[in-house]
Scaffold this motif. Sequence first.
Motif, PDB file in Angstrom:
ATOM      1  N   ALA A 145       0.839  -1.203   0.000  1.00  0.00           N
ATOM      2  CA  ALA A 145       0.000   0.000   0.000  1.00  0.00           C
ATOM      3  C   ALA A 145       0.873   1.252   0.000  1.00  0.00           C
ATOM      4  CB  ALA A 145      -0.938  -0.008   1.206  1.00  0.00           C
ATOM      5  N   ASP A 146       1.946   1.233   0.784  1.00  0.00           N
ATOM      6  CA  ASP A 146       2.879   2.372   0.809  1.00  0.00           C
ATOM      7  C   ASP A 146       3.529   2.581  -0.556  1.00  0.00           C
ATOM      8  OD1 ASP A 146       2.282   2.731   3.494  1.00  0.00           O
ATOM      9  OD2 ASP A 146       4.128   1.743   4.213  1.00  0.00           O
ATOM     10  N   ASP A 147       3.872   1.485  -1.227  1.00  0.00           N
ATOM     11  CA  ASP A 147       4.463   1.579  -2.573  1.00  0.00           C
ATOM     12  C   ASP A 147       3.474   2.215  -3.556  1.00  0.00           C
ATOM     13  OD1 ASP A 147       6.806   0.393  -1.648  1.00  0.00           O
ATOM     14  OD2 ASP A 147       6.296  -1.606  -2.441  1.00  0.00           O
ATOM     15  N   PHE A 148       2.201   1.834  -3.471  1.00  0.00           N
ATOM     16  CA  PHE A 148       1.198   2.427  -4.353  1.00  0.00           C
ATOM     17  C   PHE A 148       0.990   3.905  -4.024  1.00  0.00           C
ATOM     18  CE2 PHE A 148       0.082  -1.874  -5.620  1.00  0.00           C
ATOM     19  CZ  PHE A 148      -0.262  -1.698  -6.945  1.00  0.00           C
ATOM     20  N   ALA A 149       1.046   4.265  -2.754  1.00  0.00           N
ATOM     21  CA  ALA A 149       0.917   5.683  -2.378  1.00  0.00           C
ATOM     22  C   ALA A 149       2.068   6.489  -2.978  1.00  0.00           C
ATOM     23  CB  ALA A 149       0.887   5.826  -0.861  1.00  0.00           C
ATOM     24  N   ALA A 150       3.283   5.938  -2.919  1.00  0.00           N
ATOM     25  CA  ALA A 150       4.443   6.615  -3.508  1.00  0.00           C
ATOM     26  C   ALA A 150       4.296   6.728  -5.026  1.00  0.00           C
ATOM     27  CB  ALA A 150       5.724   5.879  -3.143  1.00  0.00           C
ATOM     28  N   ALA A 151       3.790   5.674  -5.659  1.00  0.00           N
ATOM     29  CA  ALA A 151       3.592   5.702  -7.115  1.00  0.00           C
ATOM     30  C   ALA A 151       2.576   6.770  -7.495  1.00  0.00           C
ATOM     31  CB  ALA A 151       3.149   4.330  -7.615  1.00  0.00           C
ATOM     32  N   SER A 152       1.515   6.869  -6.720  1.00  0.00           N
ATOM     33  CA  SER A 152       0.502   7.884  -6.998  1.00  0.00           C
ATOM     34  C   SER A 152       1.103   9.279  -6.870  1.00  0.00           C
ATOM     35  CB  SER A 152      -0.667   7.716  -6.032  1.00  0.00           C
ATOM     36  OG  SER A 152      -1.619   8.730  -6.236  1.00  0.00           O
ATOM     37  N   ALA A 153       1.897   9.491  -5.847  1.00  0.00           N
ATOM     38  CA  ALA A 153       2.550  10.792  -5.669  1.00  0.00           C
ATOM     39  C   ALA A 153       3.490  11.088  -6.840  1.00  0.00           C
ATOM     40  CB  ALA A 153       3.304  10.816  -4.346  1.00  0.00           C
ATOM     41  N   ASP A 154       4.192  10.055  -7.326  1.00  0.00           N
ATOM     42  CA  ASP A 154       5.090  10.244  -8.471  1.00  0.00           C
ATOM     43  C   ASP A 154       4.300  10.650  -9.718  1.00  0.00           C
ATOM     44  OD1 ASP A 154       7.312   9.613  -6.951  1.00  0.00           O
ATOM     45  OD2 ASP A 154       7.469   7.547  -7.719  1.00  0.00           O
ATOM     46  N   VAL A 155       3.161   9.998  -9.943  1.00  0.00           N
ATOM     47  CA  VAL A 155       2.335  10.328 -11.111  1.00  0.00           C
ATOM     48  C   VAL A 155       1.834  11.768 -10.993  1.00  0.00           C
ATOM     49  CG1 VAL A 155       0.144   9.825 -12.271  1.00  0.00           C
ATOM     50  CG2 VAL A 155       1.692   7.962 -11.663  1.00  0.00           C
ATOM     51  N   GLU A 156       1.395  12.146  -9.804  1.00  0.00           N
ATOM     52  CA  GLU A 156       0.881  13.500  -9.597  1.00  0.00           C
ATOM     53  C   GLU A 156       1.964  14.553  -9.807  1.00  0.00           C
ATOM     54  OE1 GLU A 156      -0.760  13.245  -5.677  1.00  0.00           O
ATOM     55  OE2 GLU A 156      -2.477  12.069  -6.347  1.00  0.00           O
ATOM     56  N   SER A 157       3.202  14.214  -9.482  1.00  0.00           N
ATOM     57  CA  SER A 157       4.279  15.198  -9.605  1.00  0.00           C
ATOM     58  C   SER A 157       4.699  15.448 -11.051  1.00  0.00           C
ATOM     59  CB  SER A 157       5.490  14.775  -8.773  1.00  0.00           C
ATOM     60  OG  SER A 157       6.123  13.653  -9.370  1.00  0.00           O
ATOM     61  N   THR A 158       4.256  14.597 -11.980  1.00  0.00           N
ATOM     62  CA  THR A 158       4.633  14.792 -13.386  1.00  0.00           C
ATOM     63  C   THR A 158       3.903  15.973 -14.014  1.00  0.00           C
ATOM     64  OG1 THR A 158       2.961  13.258 -14.188  1.00  0.00           O
ATOM     65  CG2 THR A 158       5.157  12.356 -13.738  1.00  0.00           C
ATOM     66  N   THR A 159       2.907  16.498 -13.354  1.00  0.00           N
ATOM     67  CA  THR A 159       2.143  17.612 -13.928  1.00  0.00           C
ATOM     68  C   THR A 159       2.675  18.968 -13.487  1.00  0.00           C
ATOM     69  OG1 THR A 159       0.528  17.502 -12.130  1.00  0.00           O
ATOM     70  CG2 THR A 159       0.038  16.228 -14.131  1.00  0.00           C
ATOM     71  N   THR A 160       3.848  19.021 -12.921  1.00  0.00           N
ATOM     72  CA  THR A 160       4.429  20.295 -12.515  1.00  0.00           C
ATOM     73  C   THR A 160       5.433  20.752 -13.564  1.00  0.00           C
ATOM     74  OG1 THR A 160       6.162  19.194 -11.248  1.00  0.00           O
ATOM     75  CG2 THR A 160       4.152  19.767 -10.058  1.00  0.00           C
ATOM     76  N   GLY A 161       5.674  22.018 -13.590  1.00  0.00           N
ATOM     77  CA  GLY A 161       6.650  22.574 -14.531  1.00  0.00           C
ATOM     78  C   GLY A 161       6.017  22.963 -15.849  1.00  0.00           C
ATOM     79  N   ASP A 162       6.880  23.316 -16.799  1.00  0.00           N
ATOM     80  CA  ASP A 162       6.426  23.741 -18.127  1.00  0.00           C
ATOM     81  C   ASP A 162       6.134  22.501 -18.964  1.00  0.00           C
ATOM     82  OD1 ASP A 162       5.833  25.093 -20.406  1.00  0.00           O
ATOM     83  OD2 ASP A 162       7.915  25.554 -20.920  1.00  0.00           O
ATOM     84  N   LEU A 163       4.872  22.293 -19.260  1.00  0.00           N
ATOM     85  CA  LEU A 163       4.468  21.115 -20.005  1.00  0.00           C
ATOM     86  C   LEU A 163       4.142  21.426 -21.464  1.00  0.00           C
ATOM     87  CD1 LEU A 163       2.156  19.545 -17.275  1.00  0.00           C
ATOM     88  CD2 LEU A 163       4.535  18.962 -17.771  1.00  0.00           C
ATOM     89  N   GLY A 164       4.410  22.636 -21.892  1.00  0.00           N
ATOM     90  CA  GLY A 164       4.155  22.998 -23.278  1.00  0.00           C
ATOM     91  C   GLY A 164       2.835  23.722 -23.434  1.00  0.00           C
ATOM     92  N   PRO A 165       2.246  23.630 -24.615  1.00  0.00           N
ATOM     93  CA  PRO A 165       0.987  24.340 -24.878  1.00  0.00           C
ATOM     94  C   PRO A 165      -0.093  23.958 -23.859  1.00  0.00           C
ATOM     95  CG  PRO A 165       1.827  23.299 -26.879  1.00  0.00           C
ATOM     96  CD  PRO A 165       2.680  22.827 -25.743  1.00  0.00           C
ATOM     97  N   PRO A 166      -0.999  24.879 -23.568  1.00  0.00           N
ATOM     98  CA  PRO A 166      -2.049  24.620 -22.576  1.00  0.00           C
ATOM     99  C   PRO A 166      -2.879  23.369 -22.858  1.00  0.00           C
ATOM    100  CG  PRO A 166      -2.028  26.932 -23.192  1.00  0.00           C
ATOM    101  CD  PRO A 166      -1.052  26.235 -24.099  1.00  0.00           C
TER     102      PRO A 166
END
Length: 130
Positions: free
Chosen positions: A22-43
């Motif tokens: 369960a802890d591993d899945f929580a970490a994976a979810s946090a990793d997926v969520e963190s991919t939406t930060t920064g400059d991702l290109g066009p809106p």
Amino acid sequence: MTGFHADPAALDALARRLEETADDFAAASADVESTTTGDLGPPAVAAALTSLTGEWSGRIRAVQTDYAAAADSVRTAAKAYGGSDTSAAEALSRIAAPDDLGLTPTPSSRPVDPGLLGSAVTDESGRVDG
């Protein structure tokens, strides 16, 4: 005996593994969520990625919740089985003396018919009778 056996220590070990997963899945979810930060290109690209990662993160969190719930259930079962074993042992020790369990031999107060046991029966002096 029903043939059913529960091992509280093994159930505890399983609960720990489920919690770790369960802890591993929580970490994976946090990793997926963190991919939406920064400059991702066009809106439009950023919005599509945010939508996709939000869906993935939600599904991963649902699996994490299931593993955590399973761990809680297994741990509850381990405690119940362990408590039952302890309660049964305590109850048995309160109601059973060693003589009750056949652990201490007691001399028989009834006479034994030597013919039933053959020459292995002794009298009070220890002599073989028969």
